[in-house]
Scaffold this motif. Structure first.
Motif, PDB file in Angstrom:
ATOM      1  N   ILE A  78      46.972  10.932  28.745  1.00 35.33           N
ATOM      2  CA  ILE A  78      48.162  10.449  29.434  1.00 35.33           C
ATOM      3  C   ILE A  78      47.751  10.104  30.860  1.00 35.33           C
ATOM      4  CG2 ILE A  78      50.451  11.024  30.323  1.00 35.33           C
ATOM      5  CD1 ILE A  78      50.827  12.839  27.889  1.00 35.33           C
ATOM      6  N   ARG A  79      47.973   8.853  31.232  1.00 30.94           N
ATOM      7  CA  ARG A  79      47.729   8.359  32.590  1.00 30.94           C
ATOM      8  C   ARG A  79      49.028   7.722  33.065  1.00 30.94           C
ATOM      9  NH1 ARG A  79      43.464  11.193  33.100  1.00 30.94           N
ATOM     10  NH2 ARG A  79      41.573  10.462  32.107  1.00 30.94           N
ATOM     11  N   GLY A  80      49.629   8.336  34.071  1.00 32.30           N
ATOM     12  CA  GLY A  80      50.906   7.833  34.558  1.00 32.30           C
ATOM     13  C   GLY A  80      51.947   7.944  33.465  1.00 32.30           C
ATOM     14  N   ASP A  81      52.556   6.816  33.139  1.00 34.11           N
ATOM     15  CA  ASP A  81      53.579   6.817  32.093  1.00 34.11           C
ATOM     16  C   ASP A  81      53.073   6.211  30.790  1.00 34.11           C
ATOM     17  OD1 ASP A  81      53.442   4.172  32.884  1.00 34.11           O
ATOM     18  OD2 ASP A  81      55.605   3.870  32.960  1.00 34.11           O
ATOM     19  N   MET A  82      51.758   6.290  30.563  1.00 37.62           N
ATOM     20  CA  MET A  82      51.175   5.720  29.354  1.00 37.62           C
ATOM     21  C   MET A  82      50.400   6.768  28.562  1.00 37.62           C
ATOM     22  SD  MET A  82      52.064   2.532  29.356  1.00 37.62           S
ATOM     23  CE  MET A  82      51.015   1.738  28.183  1.00 37.62           C
ATOM     24  N   LEU A  83      50.703   6.831  27.265  1.00 32.91           N
ATOM     25  CA  LEU A  83      49.925   7.622  26.322  1.00 32.91           C
ATOM     26  C   LEU A  83      48.918   6.683  25.674  1.00 32.91           C
ATOM     27  CD1 LEU A  83      49.367  10.077  24.384  1.00 32.91           C
ATOM     28  CD2 LEU A  83      51.075   9.025  22.871  1.00 32.91           C
ATOM     29  N   HIS A  84      47.663   7.065  25.710  1.00 28.38           N
ATOM     30  CA  HIS A  84      46.616   6.323  25.011  1.00 28.38           C
ATOM     31  C   HIS A  84      46.157   7.202  23.859  1.00 28.38           C
ATOM     32  CE1 HIS A  84      46.645   4.658  29.062  1.00 28.38           C
ATOM     33  NE2 HIS A  84      46.242   3.535  28.493  1.00 28.38           N
ATOM     34  N   ILE A  85      45.994   6.595  22.703  1.00 21.65           N
ATOM     35  CA  ILE A  85      45.617   7.363  21.522  1.00 21.65           C
ATOM     36  C   ILE A  85      44.600   6.578  20.697  1.00 21.65           C
ATOM     37  CG2 ILE A  85      47.641   6.533  20.260  1.00 21.65           C
ATOM     38  CD1 ILE A  85      47.684   9.253  18.791  1.00 21.65           C
ATOM     39  N   ALA A  86      43.567   7.292  20.256  1.00 20.88           N
ATOM     40  CA  ALA A  86      42.558   6.712  19.369  1.00 20.88           C
ATOM     41  C   ALA A  86      42.351   7.696  18.221  1.00 20.88           C
ATOM     42  CB  ALA A  86      41.252   6.474  20.113  1.00 20.88           C
ATOM     43  N   ILE A  87      42.319   7.181  17.007  1.00 20.10           N
ATOM     44  CA  ILE A  87      42.160   8.023  15.824  1.00 20.10           C
ATOM     45  C   ILE A  87      41.096   7.414  14.922  1.00 20.10           C
ATOM     46  CG2 ILE A  87      43.282   8.986  13.775  1.00 20.10           C
ATOM     47  CD1 ILE A  87      45.944   8.867  15.279  1.00 20.10           C
ATOM     48  N   ALA A  88      40.205   8.283  14.446  1.00 14.92           N
ATOM     49  CA  ALA A  88      39.178   7.871  13.491  1.00 14.92           C
ATOM     50  C   ALA A  88      39.043   8.953  12.436  1.00 14.92           C
ATOM     51  CB  ALA A  88      37.842   7.651  14.189  1.00 14.92           C
ATOM     52  N   GLN A  89      38.555   8.554  11.286  1.00 16.31           N
ATOM     53  CA  GLN A  89      38.145   9.499  10.254  1.00 16.31           C
ATOM     54  C   GLN A  89      36.670   9.247  10.036  1.00 16.31           C
ATOM     55  OE1 GLN A  89      40.979   8.808   7.011  1.00 16.31           O
ATOM     56  NE2 GLN A  89      41.761  10.872   7.379  1.00 16.31           N
ATOM     57  N   GLY A  90      35.876  10.252  10.355  1.00 20.89           N
ATOM     58  CA  GLY A  90      34.436  10.060  10.289  1.00 20.89           C
ATOM     59  C   GLY A  90      34.028   8.940  11.223  1.00 20.89           C
ATOM     60  N   LYS A  91      33.395   7.917  10.672  1.00 24.14           N
ATOM     61  CA  LYS A  91      32.958   6.784  11.480  1.00 24.14           C
ATOM     62  C   LYS A  91      33.875   5.569  11.353  1.00 24.14           C
ATOM     63  CE  LYS A  91      28.158   8.157  11.511  1.00 24.14           C
ATOM     64  NZ  LYS A  91      26.762   7.775  11.393  1.00 24.14           N
ATOM     65  N   SER A  92      35.040   5.763  10.735  1.00 22.08           N
ATOM     66  CA  SER A  92      35.986   4.664  10.545  1.00 22.08           C
ATOM     67  C   SER A  92      37.116   4.759  11.563  1.00 22.08           C
ATOM     68  CB  SER A  92      36.591   4.710   9.137  1.00 22.08           C
ATOM     69  OG  SER A  92      35.591   4.534   8.170  1.00 22.08           O
ATOM     70  N   LEU A  93      37.198   3.790  12.435  1.00 21.75           N
ATOM     71  CA  LEU A  93      38.269   3.732  13.423  1.00 21.75           C
ATOM     72  C   LEU A  93      39.555   3.287  12.743  1.00 21.75           C
ATOM     73  CD1 LEU A  93      39.079   3.935  16.420  1.00 21.75           C
ATOM     74  CD2 LEU A  93      38.458   1.516  16.627  1.00 21.75           C
ATOM     75  N   LEU A  94      40.615   4.075  12.918  1.00 17.44           N
ATOM     76  CA  LEU A  94      41.894   3.782  12.275  1.00 17.44           C
ATOM     77  C   LEU A  94      42.939   3.237  13.242  1.00 17.44           C
ATOM     78  CD1 LEU A  94      42.206   6.991  10.058  1.00 17.44           C
ATOM     79  CD2 LEU A  94      41.232   4.761   9.428  1.00 17.44           C
ATOM     80  N   LEU A  95      42.884   3.683  14.507  1.00 22.58           N
ATOM     81  CA  LEU A  95      43.933   3.303  15.453  1.00 22.58           C
ATOM     82  C   LEU A  95      43.419   3.421  16.880  1.00 22.58           C
ATOM     83  CD1 LEU A  95      47.188   2.915  15.847  1.00 22.58           C
ATOM     84  CD2 LEU A  95      47.092   5.325  16.420  1.00 22.58           C
ATOM     85  N   ALA A  96      43.803   2.483  17.703  1.00 18.68           N
ATOM     86  CA  ALA A  96      43.607   2.557  19.155  1.00 18.68           C
ATOM     87  C   ALA A  96      44.801   1.835  19.762  1.00 18.68           C
ATOM     88  CB  ALA A  96      42.297   1.908  19.583  1.00 18.68           C
ATOM     89  N   ASN A  97      45.637   2.580  20.488  1.00 17.76           N
ATOM     90  CA  ASN A  97      46.853   1.979  21.011  1.00 17.76           C
ATOM     91  C   ASN A  97      47.315   2.738  22.244  1.00 17.76           C
ATOM     92  OD1 ASN A  97      49.039   0.245  21.163  1.00 17.76           O
ATOM     93  ND2 ASN A  97      49.612   0.512  19.021  1.00 17.76           N
ATOM     94  N   CYS A  98      48.290   2.165  22.929  1.00 18.76           N
ATOM     95  CA  CYS A  98      48.916   2.858  24.052  1.00 18.76           C
ATOM     96  C   CYS A  98      50.421   2.655  23.968  1.00 18.76           C
ATOM     97  CB  CYS A  98      48.354   2.398  25.386  1.00 18.76           C
ATOM     98  SG  CYS A  98      48.675   0.684  25.788  1.00 18.76           S
TER      99      CYS A  98
END
Length: 151
Positions: A78-98
């Motif tokens: 969390i930076r300021g009013d933004m949540l940044h989130i990244a999710i992976a399973q093993g070596k597979s990136l599933l999500l990167a968003n804010c």
């Protein structure tokens, strides 16, 4: 504004088109990209104001995501009013968003929405944080996740 494009589908000469496919850009807005080789992806982003900050935050998180200790890798910041989130399973990136948030409860809402939509069981998952958490926030997360760590 940013988007991830699989490396196989990325054409540097069409980076603007890739970003315009998911966001509305001003005519004079410059667009750049960063290779994310560990996930075989390219982060395409705009150079307008706040999006540069979000882009640098998510790029840093993608670089640190492999440091998460479990198979289900959930990294938040969390930076300021933004949540940044990244999710992976093993070596597979599933999500990167804010997401723009008003408070920590809103951040938890987005985290749980992302985890549920990816069919990840939080009870067997560790959530990692790249920013500071207040003790009450950490305890709130412990009610749902197996573990909460700071990287």
């Amino acid at each position: 504004m940013f988007t991830l494009v699989p490396s196989n589908f990325f054409d540097p000469e069409k980076e603007r088109e890739a970003l315009e496919g998911v966001a509305q850009l001003e005519a004079d807005c410059a667009v750049r990209h960063i290779d994310i080789p560990q996930y075989d992806a390219v982060l395409v982003y705009s150079l307008d104001g706040d999006s540069v900050i979000s882009t640098h935050e998510i790029a840093g998180m993608l670089a640190r995501l492999p440091e998460c200790p479990a198979y289900n890798k959930i990294l938040c910041s969390i930076r300021g009013d933004m949540l940044h989130i990244a999710i992976a399973q093993g070596k597979s990136l599933l999500l990167a968003n804010c997401f723009r948030i008003q408070d920590f409860t809103t951040a938890e809402y987005y985290i749980f929405l992302a985890v549920k939509s990816l069919q990840i069981n939080p009870e067997v998952s560790t959530i990692c944080w790249a920013s500071d958490l207040e003790p009450a926030q950490e305890m709130s997360l412990y009610r749902y996740f197996k573990s909460v760590t700071r990287i």
